[in-house]
Scaffold this motif. Structure first.
Motif, PDB file in Angstrom:
ATOM      1  N   MET A   1       0.834  -1.167   0.000  1.00  0.00           N
ATOM      2  CA  MET A   1       0.000   0.000   0.000  1.00  0.00           C
ATOM      3  C   MET A   1       0.890   1.245   0.000  1.00  0.00           C
ATOM      4  SD  MET A   1      -3.525   0.440   2.132  1.00  0.00           S
ATOM      5  CE  MET A   1      -2.872   0.535   3.754  1.00  0.00           C
ATOM      6  N   ILE A   2       0.511   2.243  -0.750  1.00  0.00           N
ATOM      7  CA  ILE A   2       1.282   3.475  -0.842  1.00  0.00           C
ATOM      8  C   ILE A   2       0.880   4.400   0.306  1.00  0.00           C
ATOM      9  CG2 ILE A   2       1.752   5.509  -2.255  1.00  0.00           C
ATOM     10  CD1 ILE A   2       1.002   3.756  -4.698  1.00  0.00           C
ATOM     11  N   PRO A   3       1.848   4.858   1.127  1.00  0.00           N
ATOM     12  CA  PRO A   3       1.493   5.761   2.222  1.00  0.00           C
ATOM     13  C   PRO A   3       1.082   7.124   1.672  1.00  0.00           C
ATOM     14  CG  PRO A   3       3.859   5.411   2.146  1.00  0.00           C
ATOM     15  CD  PRO A   3       3.252   4.523   1.104  1.00  0.00           C
ATOM     16  N   HIS A   4       0.114   7.721   2.342  1.00  0.00           N
ATOM     17  CA  HIS A   4      -0.358   9.043   1.945  1.00  0.00           C
ATOM     18  C   HIS A   4       0.393  10.106   2.726  1.00  0.00           C
ATOM     19  CE1 HIS A   4      -3.708   7.617  -0.466  1.00  0.00           C
ATOM     20  NE2 HIS A   4      -3.898   6.688   0.461  1.00  0.00           N
ATOM     21  N   PRO A   5       0.627  11.272   2.116  1.00  0.00           N
ATOM     22  CA  PRO A   5       1.285  12.350   2.860  1.00  0.00           C
ATOM     23  C   PRO A   5       0.370  12.851   3.982  1.00  0.00           C
ATOM     24  CG  PRO A   5       0.535  13.128   0.720  1.00  0.00           C
ATOM     25  CD  PRO A   5       0.287  11.644   0.770  1.00  0.00           C
TER      26      PRO A   5
ATOM     27  N   ARG B   1      -9.035  -2.177   8.947  1.00  0.00           N
ATOM     28  CA  ARG B   1      -9.463  -3.490   9.447  1.00  0.00           C
ATOM     29  C   ARG B   1     -10.200  -4.277   8.370  1.00  0.00           C
ATOM     30  NH1 ARG B   1     -12.053  -1.577  14.265  1.00  0.00           N
ATOM     31  NH2 ARG B   1     -13.976  -2.059  13.207  1.00  0.00           N
ATOM     32  N   THR B   2     -11.095  -3.597   7.655  1.00  0.00           N
ATOM     33  CA  THR B   2     -11.879  -4.248   6.605  1.00  0.00           C
ATOM     34  C   THR B   2     -10.981  -4.741   5.482  1.00  0.00           C
ATOM     35  OG1 THR B   2     -13.747  -2.821   7.124  1.00  0.00           O
ATOM     36  CG2 THR B   2     -13.789  -3.915   4.992  1.00  0.00           C
ATOM     37  N   ARG B   3     -10.051  -3.914   5.061  1.00  0.00           N
ATOM     38  CA  ARG B   3      -9.144  -4.317   3.978  1.00  0.00           C
ATOM     39  C   ARG B   3      -8.215  -5.439   4.409  1.00  0.00           C
ATOM     40  NH1 ARG B   3      -7.545   1.480   1.242  1.00  0.00           N
ATOM     41  NH2 ARG B   3      -9.549   1.765   0.211  1.00  0.00           N
ATOM     42  N   THR B   4      -7.745  -5.400   5.646  1.00  0.00           N
ATOM     43  CA  THR B   4      -6.865  -6.443   6.150  1.00  0.00           C
ATOM     44  C   THR B   4      -7.587  -7.780   6.185  1.00  0.00           C
ATOM     45  OG1 THR B   4      -5.659  -4.823   7.471  1.00  0.00           O
ATOM     46  CG2 THR B   4      -5.395  -7.131   8.086  1.00  0.00           C
ATOM     47  N   LYS B   5      -8.829  -7.773   6.653  1.00  0.00           N
ATOM     48  CA  LYS B   5      -9.613  -9.021   6.689  1.00  0.00           C
ATOM     49  C   LYS B   5      -9.827  -9.562   5.282  1.00  0.00           C
ATOM     50  CE  LYS B   5     -12.179  -8.224  10.937  1.00  0.00           C
ATOM     51  NZ  LYS B   5     -13.497  -7.927  11.507  1.00  0.00           N
ATOM     52  N   ARG B   6     -10.106  -8.664   4.344  1.00  0.00           N
ATOM     53  CA  ARG B   6     -10.329  -9.086   2.960  1.00  0.00           C
ATOM     54  C   ARG B   6      -9.069  -9.735   2.385  1.00  0.00           C
ATOM     55  NH1 ARG B   6     -11.918  -4.332  -0.423  1.00  0.00           N
ATOM     56  NH2 ARG B   6     -13.163  -3.807   1.386  1.00  0.00           N
ATOM     57  N   LEU B   7      -7.918  -9.159   2.670  1.00  0.00           N
ATOM     58  CA  LEU B   7      -6.658  -9.721   2.155  1.00  0.00           C
ATOM     59  C   LEU B   7      -6.346 -11.057   2.799  1.00  0.00           C
ATOM     60  CD1 LEU B   7      -4.390  -6.534   1.995  1.00  0.00           C
ATOM     61  CD2 LEU B   7      -5.349  -7.829   0.069  1.00  0.00           C
TER      62      LEU B   7
END
Length: 78
Positions: A1-5, A69-75
């Motif tokens: 994932m690309i960190p946002h400024p 949390r949602t994205r981590t569970k999906r992955l």
């Protein structure tokens, strides 16, 4: 994932309103209500305790946490 400024400005009440609406519509929260003092009252589920957030920054932090949390569970389920 690309960190946002980092943000260059503080989150606004309008941003917090929009995120709270999305979280409730997507059923990630049961309810989110902004009080006249700028605090937020949140319910995770109808029978749960009421959580009090201090302001828009806390609402956006909660939205980011839920999104992560949602994205981590999906992955993990792949």
């Amino acid at each position: 994932m690309i960190p946002h400024p980092p943000r260059s400005s503080k989150p606004t009440a309008a941003e917090a309103d929009a995120w709270a609406d999305v979280l409730v519509r997507r059923r990630l929260l049961h309810a989110a209500v902004r009080t006249p003092t700028g605090q937020w009252l949140l319910l995770d589920n109808p029978d749960g305790p009421v959580h009090v957030l201090a302001g828009p920054s806390d609402v956006l932090a909660l939205a980011a946490n839920i999104q992560h949390r949602t994205r981590t569970k999906r992955l993990e389920s792949r």
